[in-house]
Write an enzyme that holds these catalytic residues in place. Structure first.
Site, PDB file in Angstrom:
ATOM      1  N   ASP A  93      44.627  50.336  24.726  1.00 39.14           N
ATOM      2  CA  ASP A  93      44.038  49.665  23.590  1.00 39.14           C
ATOM      3  C   ASP A  93      42.251  49.711  24.610  1.00 39.14           C
ATOM      4  O   ASP A  93      41.115  50.734  23.227  1.00 39.14           O
ATOM      5  CB  ASP A  93      43.371  48.151  23.849  1.00 39.14           C
ATOM      6  CG  ASP A  93      43.578  47.797  25.587  1.00 39.14           C
ATOM      7  OD1 ASP A  93      43.353  47.782  26.028  1.00 39.14           O
ATOM      8  OD2 ASP A  93      43.624  46.102  25.065  1.00 39.14           O
ATOM      9  N   ASP A  96      37.989  50.809  31.005  1.00 36.68           N
ATOM     10  CA  ASP A  96      37.067  50.863  31.448  1.00 36.68           C
ATOM     11  C   ASP A  96      37.596  51.187  32.676  1.00 36.68           C
ATOM     12  O   ASP A  96      36.722  52.543  32.938  1.00 36.68           O
ATOM     13  CB  ASP A  96      37.575  48.833  31.625  1.00 36.68           C
ATOM     14  CG  ASP A  96      36.763  48.840  31.759  1.00 36.68           C
ATOM     15  OD1 ASP A  96      34.875  48.856  32.003  1.00 36.68           O
ATOM     16  OD2 ASP A  96      37.048  47.002  32.464  1.00 36.68           O
ATOM     17  N   THR A  97      37.836  50.536  34.001  1.00 35.10           N
ATOM     18  CA  THR A  97      38.004  51.500  35.073  1.00 35.10           C
ATOM     19  C   THR A  97      38.881  52.844  35.407  1.00 35.10           C
ATOM     20  O   THR A  97      38.669  53.613  35.838  1.00 35.10           O
ATOM     21  CB  THR A  97      37.956  50.464  36.193  1.00 35.10           C
ATOM     22  OG1 THR A  97      38.912  50.077  36.235  1.00 35.10           O
ATOM     23  CG2 THR A  97      37.166  48.909  35.772  1.00 35.10           C
ATOM     24  N   GLY A  98      39.612  52.738  34.705  1.00 38.25           N
ATOM     25  CA  GLY A  98      40.471  53.943  34.194  1.00 38.25           C
ATOM     26  C   GLY A  98      41.672  53.350  35.365  1.00 38.25           C
ATOM     27  O   GLY A  98      42.463  53.970  35.272  1.00 38.25           O
ATOM     28  N   THR A 100      44.143  50.823  35.506  1.00 40.43           N
ATOM     29  CA  THR A 100      46.005  50.643  34.124  1.00 40.43           C
ATOM     30  C   THR A 100      46.471  51.963  33.551  1.00 40.43           C
ATOM     31  O   THR A 100      47.309  51.752  33.719  1.00 40.43           O
ATOM     32  CB  THR A 100      44.619  49.891  33.480  1.00 40.43           C
ATOM     33  OG1 THR A 100      44.159  48.434  33.744  1.00 40.43           O
ATOM     34  CG2 THR A 100      46.442  49.359  32.699  1.00 40.43           C
ATOM     35  N   LEU A 101      45.384  52.644  33.743  1.00 40.19           N
ATOM     36  CA  LEU A 101      45.858  54.125  32.524  1.00 40.19           C
ATOM     37  C   LEU A 101      46.819  55.217  33.717  1.00 40.19           C
ATOM     38  O   LEU A 101      47.578  55.291  33.637  1.00 40.19           O
ATOM     39  CB  LEU A 101      44.705  54.717  32.137  1.00 40.19           C
ATOM     40  CG  LEU A 101      45.428  55.325  30.904  1.00 40.19           C
ATOM     41  CD1 LEU A 101      46.380  54.825  29.551  1.00 40.19           C
ATOM     42  CD2 LEU A 101      44.430  56.227  30.203  1.00 40.19           C
ATOM     43  N   LYS A 124      35.274  53.320  27.785  1.00 40.48           N
ATOM     44  CA  LYS A 124      33.829  52.289  27.673  1.00 40.48           C
ATOM     45  C   LYS A 124      32.844  52.914  29.437  1.00 40.48           C
ATOM     46  O   LYS A 124      33.330  53.200  29.876  1.00 40.48           O
ATOM     47  CB  LYS A 124      33.707  50.593  28.235  1.00 40.48           C
ATOM     48  CG  LYS A 124      33.285  49.720  28.691  1.00 40.48           C
ATOM     49  CD  LYS A 124      33.500  48.726  28.660  1.00 40.48           C
ATOM     50  CE  LYS A 124      34.485  47.450  28.084  1.00 40.48           C
ATOM     51  NZ  LYS A 124      34.184  45.987  29.279  1.00 40.48           N
ATOM     52  N   ARG A 158      43.020  38.598  19.500  1.00 40.73           N
ATOM     53  CA  ARG A 158      43.108  39.295  18.979  1.00 40.73           C
ATOM     54  C   ARG A 158      43.435  40.118  18.443  1.00 40.73           C
ATOM     55  O   ARG A 158      43.022  41.212  17.146  1.00 40.73           O
ATOM     56  CB  ARG A 158      44.661  39.764  19.937  1.00 40.73           C
ATOM     57  CG  ARG A 158      44.874  39.728  21.446  1.00 40.73           C
ATOM     58  CD  ARG A 158      45.774  39.445  21.692  1.00 40.73           C
ATOM     59  NE  ARG A 158      46.319  39.817  22.718  1.00 40.73           N
ATOM     60  CZ  ARG A 158      46.119  40.123  24.218  1.00 40.73           C
ATOM     61  NH1 ARG A 158      45.789  41.039  24.571  1.00 40.73           N
ATOM     62  NH2 ARG A 158      46.327  39.958  25.197  1.00 40.73           N
TER      63      ARG A 158
END
Ligand code: IMP
Ligand code: MG
Length: 175
Positions: A93, A96-98, A100-101, A124, A158
């Site tokens: 989705d 953000d900080t990166g 997770t991906l 973001k 959600r």
């Protein structure tokens, strides 16, 4: 709640992403990995605009523990299909900080996928903590906490059809 991206804007962005993905992968089979739970609505809309044979798998991550700050990342990969030699596109989705991906991408690569791409609805800005290039991005957004179209705050919102920025009265538990 302040609307940041309307339903119409979201559909335009997703059509553009789908066109880019179709162009990049052509008719070769593609395994889409839905990063649960936030990307389910994006994945549902996106894959219906893809032209190649699509397989669907999911991985579960959670980094927020009911707050808007990041906690330890948990990754549950038990629902993944066989990815040996597969061409894979991980869909999340928001970047953000990166972390997770990056973690999901490393894990998928370790399973022997031939090619691992990444796509996010939202990127973001000003929050990146690690070097990571996302291949397909729907929208660049400012550093604000957003909900809707799959994204949640403490498990809710959600189902909003748009992406919104929470305002102070949305933060109260009974809002
Ligand atoms: P990252 O690991 O910091 O890049 O965070 C990515 C994950 O955090 C996303 O998959 C979302 O689940 C969650 N997240 C980050 N920013 C937001 C936000 O503004 N609203 C809701 N969830 C968010
Ligand atoms: Mg998520």
């Amino acid at each position: 709640m302040k609307v940041l991206l309307s339903e119409e804007q979201l559909q335009q962005g997703i059509a553009r992403m789908a066109a880019e993905i179709n162009q990049r992968f052509g008719r070769q089979p593609l395994t889409i990995i839905c990063v649960m739970t936030g990307s389910i609505i994006l994945v549902a809309d996106l894959i219906r605009q893809l032209e190649m044979p699509v397989k669907l798998g999911s991985i579960h991550t959670s980094s927020y523990r009911g707050e808007t700050k990041r906690g330890d990342l948990q990754l549950d990969a038990s629902m993944l299909p066989d990815l040996t030699d597969a061409q894979v596109l991980i869909v999340d989705d928001i970047f953000d900080t990166g972390h997770t991906l990056d973690a999901v991408s490393r894990h998928i690569q370790s399973l022997g996928a031939a090619d691992v791409g990444t796509a996010v609805l939202l990127y973001k800005h000003g929050r990146q903590e690690i070097e990571f290039d996302v291949d397909f991005i729907g929208f660049d957004i400012p550093d604000e906490f957003v909900v809707g179209y799959g994204l949640d705050y403490q498990g809710i919102y959600r189902n909003l059809p748009y992406v919104g920025v929470m305002e102070s009265d949305d933060l109260s538990p009974d809002a």
